[in-house]
Scaffold this motif. Structure first.
Motif, PDB file in Angstrom:
ATOM      1  N   VAL A   1      49.669 111.207 -20.312  1.00 43.18           N
ATOM      2  CA  VAL A   1      50.411 112.453 -20.491  1.00 43.18           C
ATOM      3  C   VAL A   1      49.710 113.626 -19.808  1.00 43.18           C
ATOM      4  CG1 VAL A   1      51.096 114.136 -22.244  1.00 43.18           C
ATOM      5  CG2 VAL A   1      51.518 111.696 -22.620  1.00 43.18           C
ATOM      6  N   SER A   2      48.399 113.645 -19.933  1.00 41.72           N
ATOM      7  CA  SER A   2      47.626 114.799 -19.458  1.00 41.72           C
ATOM      8  C   SER A   2      47.079 114.544 -18.058  1.00 41.72           C
ATOM      9  CB  SER A   2      46.460 115.073 -20.411  1.00 41.72           C
ATOM     10  OG  SER A   2      46.933 115.336 -21.699  1.00 41.72           O
TER      11      SER A   2
ATOM     12  N   GLN B   1      50.592 118.916 -19.030  1.00 42.05           N
ATOM     13  CA  GLN B   1      51.000 117.980 -20.082  1.00 42.05           C
ATOM     14  C   GLN B   1      52.413 117.549 -19.724  1.00 42.05           C
ATOM     15  OE1 GLN B   1      50.309 119.214 -24.120  1.00 42.05           O
ATOM     16  NE2 GLN B   1      51.893 117.873 -24.907  1.00 42.05           N
ATOM     17  N   ASN B   2      52.550 116.300 -19.346  1.00 45.02           N
ATOM     18  CA  ASN B   2      53.799 115.836 -18.731  1.00 45.02           C
ATOM     19  C   ASN B   2      54.098 116.710 -17.512  1.00 45.02           C
ATOM     20  OD1 ASN B   2      54.409 113.613 -20.549  1.00 45.02           O
ATOM     21  ND2 ASN B   2      54.718 115.207 -22.095  1.00 45.02           N
ATOM     22  N   GLU B   3      55.277 117.285 -17.430  1.00 38.70           N
ATOM     23  CA  GLU B   3      55.599 118.078 -16.244  1.00 38.70           C
ATOM     24  C   GLU B   3      55.239 119.554 -16.416  1.00 38.70           C
ATOM     25  OE1 GLU B   3      57.678 116.635 -18.239  1.00 38.70           O
ATOM     26  OE2 GLU B   3      59.159 118.101 -18.954  1.00 38.70           O
TER      27      GLU B   3
ATOM     28  N   GLY C   1      56.443 114.505 -14.257  1.00 34.65           N
ATOM     29  CA  GLY C   1      55.493 114.147 -15.299  1.00 34.65           C
ATOM     30  C   GLY C   1      54.603 112.970 -14.971  1.00 34.65           C
ATOM     31  N   SER C   2      54.591 112.567 -13.689  1.00 31.33           N
ATOM     32  CA  SER C   2      53.655 111.491 -13.325  1.00 31.33           C
ATOM     33  C   SER C   2      52.810 111.946 -12.144  1.00 31.33           C
ATOM     34  CB  SER C   2      54.404 110.195 -13.027  1.00 31.33           C
ATOM     35  OG  SER C   2      55.383 110.388 -12.025  1.00 31.33           O
TER      36      SER C   2
ATOM     37  N   ARG D   1      46.589 111.395 -23.846  1.00 28.57           N
ATOM     38  CA  ARG D   1      47.241 112.521 -24.480  1.00 28.57           C
ATOM     39  C   ARG D   1      46.233 113.638 -24.610  1.00 28.57           C
ATOM     40  NH1 ARG D   1      46.680 108.399 -27.930  1.00 28.57           N
ATOM     41  NH2 ARG D   1      45.325 108.644 -29.737  1.00 28.57           N
TER      42      ARG D   1
END
Lengths: 112, 116
Positions: free
Chosen positions: B30-31, B50-52, B72-73, B97
């Motif tokens: 996620v981070s 954090q994600n996008e 988000g990647s 996370r």
């Protein structure tokens, strides 16, 4: 502010010698403390960590104890090997924050 | 993937040129973080996703630096009108996370940027 101070290198030791790399920190709260290692041409790898005072982190023969009273997290190893030659970074991070504060790194050279 | 992947590994740019550095974090992380490491120095924080969502960009040194993570990647760090002082290794890192200093943060091997 928050900062990390490490002893300057390079540190040159013979194989099987005892290693200490000093690290002290300044922090406005209660951080978690880390040691990262960077081998030539590679990225940072987590070596060990401690999340609260008096915790001892250990890995691959390396140890460091979180000393709140002296704001220190010195890295030690009883008997270094040539393969331990790398740059070692001390770092701190706060719970629910998302940025590390790194020291400037200490280069270790171990001679056979 | 098995680890954090960065490309290009090495980039030489002429002063004034724009560059784009790519980071593929570990799948499911996620981070995502970007750090700048000058020669002989420790890494310094640039920005965090954090994600996008870009939640912290306080470390970006100027408005010539821009980072994005639209889906988000994969993330891209863009530097416009490069200057010699931008020469550094740019490290990307990811973790499963956020909000927990017990999480392990994994670093990539870095993109070495030299501005001539």
């Amino acid at each position: 502010g928050n900062s990390v101070t490490q002893m300057e290198g390079p540190v040159t030791l013979s194989e099987e010698a005892f290693l200490t790399i000093n690290c002290t920190y300044t922090a406005t709260g209660y951080p978690s403390l880390f040691w990262y290692v960077q081998y030539p041409g590679e990225g940072l790898q987590l070596l060990l960590k401690a999340t609260k005072a008096d915790d001892k982190g250990s890995n691959k023969g390396f140890e460091a104890t979180y000393r709140k009273e002296t704001t220190s997290f010195h890295l030690e190893k009883g008997s270094v090997q040539v393969s331990d030659s790398a740059v070692y970074f001390c770092a701190l991070i706060f719970y629910n924050f998302n940025k590390f504060y790194f020291g400037s790194g200490t280069k270790l050279n171990v001679k056979p | 993937g098995a680890g954090v992947s960065q490309s290009p590994r090495y980039k030489v740019a002429k002063r004034g040129q724009d560059v784009a550095l790519r980071c593929d974090p570990i799948s499911g992380h996620v981070s995502l973080f970007w750090y700048q490491q000058a020669l002989g120095q420790g890494p310094e924080f640039l920005t965090y996703f954090q994600n996008e969502a870009q939640l912290d960009k306080s470390g970006l040194p100027s408005d010539r630096f821009f980072a994005e993570r639209p889906e988000g990647s994969v993330s891209t760090l863009k530097i416009q009108r490069t200057q010699q002082e931008d020469s550094a290794v740019y490290l990307c890192a990811s973790s499963l996370r956020t909000g927990n200093s017990g999480n392990t943060i994994y670093f990539g091997e870095g993109s070495w940027l030299t501005v001539v």
